[in-house]
Write an enzyme that holds these catalytic residues in place. Sequence first.
Site, PDB file in Angstrom:
ATOM      1  N   ASN A   9      50.415  15.872  24.213  1.00 20.42           N
ATOM      2  CA  ASN A   9      49.611  15.770  25.426  1.00 20.42           C
ATOM      3  C   ASN A   9      49.886  17.014  26.271  1.00 20.42           C
ATOM      4  O   ASN A   9      50.960  17.141  26.866  1.00 20.42           O
ATOM      5  CB  ASN A   9      50.022  14.481  26.165  1.00 20.42           C
ATOM      6  N   TRP A  10      48.924  17.928  26.297  1.00 20.61           N
ATOM      7  CA  TRP A  10      49.144  19.198  26.997  1.00 20.61           C
ATOM      8  C   TRP A  10      48.984  19.059  28.517  1.00 20.61           C
ATOM      9  O   TRP A  10      49.246  20.003  29.248  1.00 20.61           O
ATOM     10  CB  TRP A  10      48.182  20.279  26.455  1.00 20.61           C
ATOM     11  N   LYS A  11      48.509  17.910  28.958  1.00 20.03           N
ATOM     12  CA  LYS A  11      48.308  17.670  30.398  1.00 20.03           C
ATOM     13  C   LYS A  11      47.496  18.828  31.002  1.00 20.03           C
ATOM     14  O   LYS A  11      46.608  19.347  30.351  1.00 20.03           O
ATOM     15  CB  LYS A  11      49.653  17.454  31.098  1.00 20.03           C
ATOM     16  N   HIS A  95      47.328   6.767  31.019  1.00 19.47           N
ATOM     17  CA  HIS A  95      48.614   7.460  31.158  1.00 19.47           C
ATOM     18  C   HIS A  95      49.178   7.156  32.551  1.00 19.47           C
ATOM     19  O   HIS A  95      48.411   7.021  33.511  1.00 19.47           O
ATOM     20  CB  HIS A  95      48.410   8.967  30.963  1.00 19.47           C
ATOM     21  N   GLU A  97      50.409   8.954  34.696  1.00 18.85           N
ATOM     22  CA  GLU A  97      49.968   9.907  35.729  1.00 18.85           C
ATOM     23  C   GLU A  97      48.577   9.537  36.221  1.00 18.85           C
ATOM     24  O   GLU A  97      48.234   9.725  37.392  1.00 18.85           O
ATOM     25  CB  GLU A  97      50.018  11.335  35.164  1.00 18.85           C
ATOM     26  N   GLU A 167      55.594   4.322  27.213  1.00 18.51           N
ATOM     27  CA  GLU A 167      56.190   5.453  27.929  1.00 18.51           C
ATOM     28  C   GLU A 167      56.842   4.960  29.222  1.00 18.51           C
ATOM     29  O   GLU A 167      56.160   4.815  30.246  1.00 18.51           O
ATOM     30  CB  GLU A 167      55.104   6.472  28.297  1.00 18.51           C
ATOM     31  N   GLY A 173      58.921  13.516  31.485  1.00 18.32           N
ATOM     32  CA  GLY A 173      59.136  14.825  32.104  1.00 18.32           C
ATOM     33  C   GLY A 173      60.468  14.943  32.831  1.00 18.32           C
ATOM     34  O   GLY A 173      60.676  15.871  33.608  1.00 18.32           O
ATOM     35  N   SER A 213      60.145  12.360  27.306  1.00 19.99           N
ATOM     36  CA  SER A 213      61.207  13.326  26.973  1.00 19.99           C
ATOM     37  C   SER A 213      61.559  13.332  25.489  1.00 19.99           C
ATOM     38  O   SER A 213      62.728  13.430  25.118  1.00 19.99           O
ATOM     39  CB  SER A 213      62.445  13.085  27.847  1.00 19.99           C
ATOM     40  N   GLY A 234      54.917  15.340  25.653  1.00 19.11           N
ATOM     41  CA  GLY A 234      54.369  16.216  26.691  1.00 19.11           C
ATOM     42  C   GLY A 234      54.948  17.610  26.557  1.00 19.11           C
ATOM     43  O   GLY A 234      54.499  18.426  25.757  1.00 19.11           O
ATOM     44  N   GLY A 235      55.999  17.879  27.334  1.00 18.77           N
ATOM     45  CA  GLY A 235      56.584  19.220  27.423  1.00 18.77           C
ATOM     46  C   GLY A 235      56.836  19.898  26.077  1.00 18.77           C
ATOM     47  O   GLY A 235      56.530  21.087  25.913  1.00 18.77           O
TER      48      GLY A 235
HETATM   49  P1  PGA Z   1      57.190  14.424  28.327  1.00 21.93           P
HETATM   50  O1  PGA Z   1      55.776  13.696  28.618  1.00 21.93           O
HETATM   51  O2  PGA Z   1      57.333  14.509  26.822  1.00 21.93           O
HETATM   52  O3  PGA Z   1      57.066  15.776  28.974  1.00 21.93           O
HETATM   53  O4  PGA Z   1      58.253  13.570  28.929  1.00 21.93           O
HETATM   54  C1  PGA Z   1      55.350  12.604  27.851  1.00 21.93           C
HETATM   55  C2  PGA Z   1      53.995  12.129  28.307  1.00 21.93           C
HETATM   56  O5  PGA Z   1      53.746  12.077  29.519  1.00 21.93           O
HETATM   57  O6  PGA Z   1      53.143  11.769  27.476  1.00 21.93           O
END
Ligand code: PGA
Length: 255
Positions: A9-11, A95, A97, A167, A173, A213, A234-235
């Site tokens: 997920n590149w956000k 998600h 967010e 999640e 993050g 993470s 994500g990251g």
């Molecule tokens: P993260 O994000 O790997 O940076 O913790 C995961 C996500 O929000 O899907």
Amino acid sequence: MRKPIIAGNWKMHKTTAQARELACGLAAELVDYKWAEVVLVPPATAIATVAGAVAGTKLAVGGQNLFWEEEGAYTGEISPGMLQELGCAYVIIGHSERRGYFHETDEDVARKARAALDHGLSPIICVGETLAQREENKVEEVIGAQVKAALAKVSPEEAAKVVIAYEPIWAIGTGRSSSAEDAQQVIGFIRRTASEVLGEKQAAELRIQYGGSVKPENIHQYMAQSDIDGALVGGASLSTQQFSSLLRAAIVEEK
Ligand code: PGA
């Protein structure tokens, strides 16, 4: 047998030029990679570019969100048909967010999952608890309600097309990941909850990811758990080198 699925997920990262570079880098790096289905989820502006870059490879593309209507006066929104036209096979829904910053409710998530399935897109439905909810021992209450609501409009026959991503919000993050055993416990509970809604056989086909993470250093311990079928990353999905090492580190020969 559930095929593992790992999504990046590149956000809100990557211009189209940067997205092309990352997608081409991954496509080259992963020509022989078969163990998991790999999904790249760029921002909407880069979907067409990424879909073009991975055409003819095994890499799939997804959207980060959709709106359930087919078309209309919904400024800023993207319909399921538009995502499908660009070459998406998946779409992330609900998600944390989106639930947090953009006030998406369980009802919105259910409608979005339905709209995705109606347009041949597989929804990756996110659920997760806050740190306060975990500390108050409310994990099963919160996750159970989110899962039941999200699956409310899914038919049992569609279970194999649905992915759920567990999640925990406190792990996203933050560098503070859930232990693999804790993640397995919650994901086992998600599968049992899904079996109440969809039936036992169908819930056994549902793929459930862990997210929060996930890194090349810890992916293997999640993938070794019996109910964990993949990861939402994500990251660590933002660089060719990190994401491809993560995908290789994920491989578990016998589950
Ligand atoms: P993260 O994000 O790997 O940076 O913790 C995961 C996500 O929000 O899907």
